[in-house]
Enzyme design. Structure first.
Site, PDB file in Angstrom:
ATOM      1  NE  ARG A   1      -1.624  -2.127   2.589  1.00  0.00           N
ATOM      2  CZ  ARG A   1      -1.712  -3.422   2.433  1.00  0.00           C
ATOM      3  NH1 ARG A   1      -2.719  -3.967   1.656  1.00  0.00           N
ATOM      4  NH2 ARG A   1      -0.872  -4.284   2.692  1.00  0.00           N
ATOM      5  CB  THR A   2       3.444   2.530   2.314  1.00  0.00           C
ATOM      6  OG1 THR A   2       2.535   2.151   3.494  1.00  0.00           O
ATOM      7  CG2 THR A   2       4.011   4.183   2.687  1.00  0.00           C
TER       8      THR A   2
ATOM      9  CE  LYS B   1      26.396  -2.439  -6.107  1.00  0.00           C
ATOM     10  NZ  LYS B   1      26.735  -1.402  -7.043  1.00  0.00           N
TER      11      LYS B   1
ATOM     12  NE  ARG C   1       7.017   0.653   4.893  1.00  0.00           N
ATOM     13  CZ  ARG C   1       5.780   0.197   4.818  1.00  0.00           C
ATOM     14  NH1 ARG C   1       5.813  -0.978   4.499  1.00  0.00           N
ATOM     15  NH2 ARG C   1       4.852   0.957   5.172  1.00  0.00           N
TER      16      ARG C   1
ATOM     17  CG  HIS D   1       3.349   3.958   8.729  1.00  0.00           C
ATOM     18  ND1 HIS D   1       3.762   4.900   7.478  1.00  0.00           N
ATOM     19  CD2 HIS D   1       3.191   2.678   8.294  1.00  0.00           C
ATOM     20  CE1 HIS D   1       3.195   4.015   6.348  1.00  0.00           C
ATOM     21  NE2 HIS D   1       2.707   2.746   6.802  1.00  0.00           N
TER      22      HIS D   1
HETATM   23  N1   CP Z   1      -0.314  -0.133   5.991  1.00  0.00           N
HETATM   24  C1   CP Z   1       0.907  -0.352   5.334  1.00  0.00           C
HETATM   25  O1   CP Z   1       1.845   0.363   5.942  1.00  0.00           O
HETATM   26  O2   CP Z   1       1.034  -1.107   4.412  1.00  0.00           O
HETATM   27  P1   CP Z   1       2.055  -1.670   3.384  1.00  0.00           P
HETATM   28  O3   CP Z   1       3.238  -2.137   4.455  1.00  0.00           O
HETATM   29  O4   CP Z   1       1.491  -2.545   2.601  1.00  0.00           O
HETATM   30  O5   CP Z   1       2.696  -0.507   2.851  1.00  0.00           O
END
Ligand code: CP
Length: 307
Positions: A52-53, A81, A102, A130
């Protein structure tokens, strides 16, 4: 001016309310925004898996008329590396106008921001934070309830490792009339630092329980979470705790008729698919809201960077 979003508290309540208003405007008239980021590039640096993100960031930039580059796993970048996060960020900021990152290590996006010449957005760092999921959650609550005040919000599942829970509690603690109910196994309770530094410090009333059904009638929002397998030190503990809560139609018998059931997803077992057709299930609406709020956020950050 370069502005980073590493924590939801990097945004004031007024700024969050403005982003929600902007996202609602985009939802109502997407065509009006379809060229607003023409010529801009988003880099998605994902050192940890995501559906999703990452894809909502990318869809958001495409729908604003911009382009996307990046990687979806550390192994396909020079991190494999041994390149540092600092050097990666400095390099990528030569190619892109904004970065969404991320990383499994808490604080990694902050290191990236310190070495990037373009805005960095934290797209999830370890068990820490998040912020864009929190903006997604706030937009969803606003669209479902018409307000962000005067709500009883139940968080259920892995409250220890669930970074989306920590971020959302932080964000909600700045609104009035919020009451929090924490539902988890004893081993997966909300960390003390969140209780002390957020709930107690802001005078937010909260209760802790291991039982979901007994508190169900009180809830306006039920925020279910997955037990975070990737953050456990041993598999035995994960297997013992993973099915602690499984929401099914029977458990909703005493729930409010206008309960809003949320989940940041991915789900594993914690919401039965029999709930998906219940009008109170909002988790796939959350998915879509995530794209719109990320459009609003990138638009604002890029406008500020161009000033
Ligand atoms: N909600 C969320 O962060 O989903 P993903 O891990 O799929 O990005």
């Amino acid at each position: 001016m370069v502005r980073n979003i590493l924590d939801v508290l990097d945004l004031s309540v007024e700024e969050i309310d403005e982003l929600i208003a902007l996202a609602c405007d985009i939802i109502n008239d997407p065509k009006a925004y379809s060229e607003r980021c023409r010529g801009k590039k988003l880099a998605t640096l994902f050192f940890e898996p995501s559906t999703r993100t990452r894809l909502s960031f990318e869809a958001a930039m495409y729908e604003l008329g911009g382009n996307v580059l990046g990687f979806s796993e550390a192994q396909s970048s020079s991190a494999a590396k041994g390149e540092s996060v600092a050097d990666t960020a400095r390099t990528v900021s030569c190619y892109a106008d904004i970065i969404a990152m991320r990383h499994p290590k808490e604080g990694a996006p902050r290191v990236a921001a310190a070495h990037s010449s373009v805005p960095v957005i934290n797209a999830g760092d370890g068990g820490h934070n998040h912020p864009t999921q929190t903006l997604t959650d706030l937009l969803t609550i606003y669209r479902e309830k018409g307000r962000l005040n005067d709500l009883t919000v139940g968080f259920c599942g892995d409250l220890k490792f669930g970074r989306t829970v920590h971020s959302l509690i932080n964000a909600l603690s700045r609104y009035t009339g919020i009451r929090i109910i924490l539902i988890s196994p004893t081993e997966l309770k909300l960390p003390s630092y969140v209780k002390n530094d957020v709930l107690k410090k802001n005078g937010i009333p909260y209760v802790q329980t291991t039982e979901l059904e007994s508190v169900m009638p009180e809830l306006d929002i039920l925020y279910m979470t997955r037990v975070q397998r990737e953050r456990f030190f041993n598999e035995e503990d994960y297997l013992r705790l993973k099915d602690s809560y499984i929401l099914d139609p029977k458990k909703l018998v005493n729930a409010k008729k206008d309960l809003c059931i949320m989940h940041p997803l991915p789900r594993v077992n914690e919401i039965s698919t029999a709930i998906d057709s219940d009008p109170r299930a909002c988790y796939f609406k959350q998915v879509l809201n995530g794209k719109y709020i990320r459009m609003a956020l990138m638009l604002r950050l890029l406008e500020e960077a161009d000033r």
